[in-house]
Design a protein around this motif. Structure first.
Motif, PDB file in Angstrom:
ATOM      1  N   PRO A   1      29.237  60.831  31.013  1.00  0.00           N
ATOM      2  CA  PRO A   1      30.398  61.458  32.304  1.00  0.00           C
ATOM      3  C   PRO A   1      29.988  60.194  33.595  1.00  0.00           C
ATOM      4  CG  PRO A   1      29.250  63.088  31.590  1.00  0.00           C
ATOM      5  CD  PRO A   1      28.286  61.991  30.789  1.00  0.00           C
ATOM      6  N   GLN A   2      31.305  59.464  34.033  1.00  0.00           N
ATOM      7  CA  GLN A   2      30.882  58.913  35.769  1.00  0.00           C
ATOM      8  C   GLN A   2      30.176  59.175  36.096  1.00  0.00           C
ATOM      9  OE1 GLN A   2      35.146  58.434  36.741  1.00  0.00           O
ATOM     10  NE2 GLN A   2      34.678  55.983  37.755  1.00  0.00           N
ATOM     11  N   GLU A   3      29.464  59.960  36.784  1.00  0.00           N
ATOM     12  CA  GLU A   3      29.024  60.466  37.244  1.00  0.00           C
ATOM     13  C   GLU A   3      27.804  59.678  37.281  1.00  0.00           C
ATOM     14  OE1 GLU A   3      29.567  64.145  38.828  1.00  0.00           O
ATOM     15  OE2 GLU A   3      27.930  63.960  40.800  1.00  0.00           O
TER      16      GLU A   3
ATOM     17  N   GLU B   1      23.828  54.989  26.552  1.00  0.00           N
ATOM     18  CA  GLU B   1      24.525  55.441  26.016  1.00  0.00           C
ATOM     19  C   GLU B   1      24.467  55.355  24.161  1.00  0.00           C
ATOM     20  OE1 GLU B   1      28.663  55.099  26.584  1.00  0.00           O
ATOM     21  OE2 GLU B   1      29.283  55.884  24.897  1.00  0.00           O
TER      22      GLU B   1
ATOM     23  N   MET C   1      27.261  57.273  34.849  1.00  0.00           N
ATOM     24  CA  MET C   1      26.921  56.272  34.427  1.00  0.00           C
ATOM     25  C   MET C   1      26.905  55.428  36.294  1.00  0.00           C
ATOM     26  SD  MET C   1      27.000  53.674  32.246  1.00  0.00           S
ATOM     27  CE  MET C   1      27.450  54.254  31.096  1.00  0.00           C
ATOM     28  N   GLY C   2      27.321  56.190  36.757  1.00  0.00           N
ATOM     29  CA  GLY C   2      26.905  55.632  37.977  1.00  0.00           C
ATOM     30  C   GLY C   2      25.826  55.764  38.408  1.00  0.00           C
TER      31      GLY C   2
ATOM     32  N   ARG D   1      23.301  53.279  36.730  1.00  0.00           N
ATOM     33  CA  ARG D   1      23.150  51.931  37.377  1.00  0.00           C
ATOM     34  C   ARG D   1      22.559  51.595  37.948  1.00  0.00           C
ATOM     35  NH1 ARG D   1      29.689  51.609  35.733  1.00  0.00           N
ATOM     36  NH2 ARG D   1      29.479  50.916  33.420  1.00  0.00           N
TER      37      ARG D   1
END
Lengths: 375, 375
Positions: free
Chosen positions: A250-252, A374, A254-255, A258
């Motif tokens: 999910p994008q959240e 991932e 991944m942010g 990072r």
């Protein structure tokens, strides 16, 4: 300040409860012992059953004695507090210094002998924080064990497939926290290490950094694995954390991942002998804040970067120096973790942790491990 | 005596260092916490990072709070001694009682708040000694793990063959303490147990009951295996010791083995609710003496029956009641080991240990395990 040369220091405990004893005299035992250090003199009191092994295993220069030899009556022979009082009285010291962790029963018994007991506000054996190369090699052994276990766990999770409900499966069977933890412990055992407390958590509950984890692992959710092995032969620890997601991230998350990686890099960039712990910690904090990840305390509990950046590792899994907003300066030979994390009750936790040795110009890895999120 | 109803009791530590905390409020954590019990009120102080999990996992009726909520300043927020002082002050208690094992740094901080601290001479939570059926079931799980591991170890040693020098081999490879221990730990892991400290010793060094053992195993010498698993999920321990000899048993060892078995039987025969620990211990002592096995302290160290007959087992591997020459009376629900041994520097050690639950009329085994000496 000459206090360290003048005051006798007393240590009481087992290998697990008082690592200073092993550090100072080399003797490890499951039963409590008393060690009194006065200048160059070291007296170790052990029960008579252990006297032969203590004499064999304790470092040269350690005088080994027993409660019997200290003249303690048979009725009181099992009371370690009596040993402490008797050995302090016999050595003729007027004041002893103990750690704040020293059992109060010991302190009261020593005071009854008319000896003053000073409770140290700082570590009694600060030299433990600066590791020799031989010690670093031992910590590296445990760190290698952690890396081997982490690789095995990553591989197992990587082989799993989500079912229609998103639950990870190996063949037909559900992949659980327990199964991954069991694999990790098995690999650690192959490396002569214990892994009690190993964390394999998945989902929102990972917002609690200490949750050990249980039940099925799921695709698209953070799986936090924190492995801290202790070598059973020499007692030194390692410490390693990775977070992975099976399947699409999910994008959240991944942010957050990072940001945590960037915070770890920023903190590591600040590490070298002479800088304060706060410099390192604040580098991580600033990087996270810069990316918009705030820390607060809401109804569902605390969220954001809710712990310190790291801690010393050695004969204890958590020892000095703490890598937090403190003025203590790092020294060459410190072995510390750098482990920023982000924790949000709605998404879960992300933590990345490595253990490094501090050098004059920076730091070196004790063992490298894959970082990809991932799987 | 109403003191137990009147005095507030304070407990400070981790799950490993203070089992009373888990017993009283059900919360297990790797980081130190403070528990204050006053009458029916229980207040648990945990760091803010753990507050959500503590609220979820702690037993009903436990009030969970944080150093922040107690008004501790940010600079002192990490000091558990501050938590202890603040919670005692907030609850308005004038005197608290702590165990002799409570860290002195905590006691001094509480005293600074004007609160008197009484150090208990006896266990603060004596009810822990009387196990419920649910607790006995958990200890039995760990004891079953120990039995399974012991069987695997006996089988492996039984398959070995001595070479021309008497060293045991499996095929071409030497059978070592380390290899047997590794097998034991693996079986314990299959049962969700740790086995740190497992003893697999061979030869004369087994005259030291705490020697963990290392190196090749040999035919015709005592191999002492002491397995004490802790279940990683609930924390309860088991405890089991057997001594075996591969190949022909020297006459002297056989005599010692028979005496130890007889002493164990004699001690077990004495076990039941209401008898003193001394009655049980002395039954073992008398049986050994009757057979001519004396206890003394010579140049090579102590020899004979050099430890107590047993100890309580529960959330700690060694807890009350101690089964030694003490006047304490056994109670129904005590779980104790009965583990006489004989140790002679010239021949080594023999120990036989089982863990049993005390009943009104005697005792019951938690798990049975083969006792034969010769493999």
């Amino acid at each position: 300040m000459k206090r360290k040369l003048e005051l006798a220091k007393m240590f009481v405990g087992t290998a697990d409860s008082c690592a200073d004893i092993q550090y100072l005299c080399g003797f490890r035992t499951p039963d409590p012992v008393v060690l009194l250090v006065h200048g160059r003199k070291k007296v170790l009191v052990v029960c008579s059953m252990e006297v032969v092994r203590a004499a064999r295993e304790a470092a040269r220069g350690t005088e080994v004695t027993t409660p019997e030899a200290l003249g303690i009556s048979k009725a009181r022979i099992r009371r370690v507090s009596e040993w402490a009082g008797a050995v302090a009285a016999q050595m003729g010291v007027r004041t002893i210094e103990v750690s704040g962790l020293c059992p109060v029963g010991i302190v009261r018994a020593v005071e009854k002998k008319g000896i003053r007991v000073k409770v140290a506000a700082t570590p009694l054996v600060p030299q433990r924080q600066v590791k020799t190369e031989a010690e670093i090699a031992k910590i590296r052994q445990s760190q290698h064990a952690a890396v081997a276990a982490m690789r095995a766990a990553r591989e197992l999770i990587g082989k799993s497939r989500p079912d229609s409900r998103g639950i990870l499966r190996i063949g037909r069977s559900i992949l659980t926290s327990e199964r991954v933890r069991s694999l990790i412990l098995r690999v650690l055992l192959d490396h002569h290490c214990t892994g009690k407390g190993t964390i394999v958590g998945c989902g929102r509950n990972t917002a609690d950094p200490h949750w050990e984890g249980s039940g099925p692992l799921r695709a698209g959710e953070p799986i936090v694995m924190d492995i801290f092995p202790q070598n059973m032969q020499h007692g030194y620890w390692g410490d390693l954390t990775r977070t992975v997601v099976r399947g699409a991230v999910p994008q959240e998350l991944m942010g957050q991942y990072r940001a945590v990686c960037a915070a770890q890099r920023a903190a590591l960039k600040a590490v070298r002998a002479g800088v304060t712990a706060a410099t390192v910690h604040n580098a991580a904090v600033r990087e996270l804040e810069h990316r918009g990840y705030t820390t607060s305390h809401g109804k569902k509990g605390p969220s954001g970067f809710i712990h310190s950046t790291g801690h010393g590792v050695g004969l204890e899994i958590h020892e000095a120096p703490l890598v937090a907003a403190t003025p203590a300066r790092l020294r060459k030979g410190n072995v510390i973790t750098i482990e920023p994390g982000l924790y949000y009750p709605d998404t879960g936790g992300i933590r990345m942790e490595d253990t490094v040795a501090v050098t004059d110009t920076g730091w070196r890895h004790l063992a490298r491990c894959e970082t990809a999120l991932e799987l």
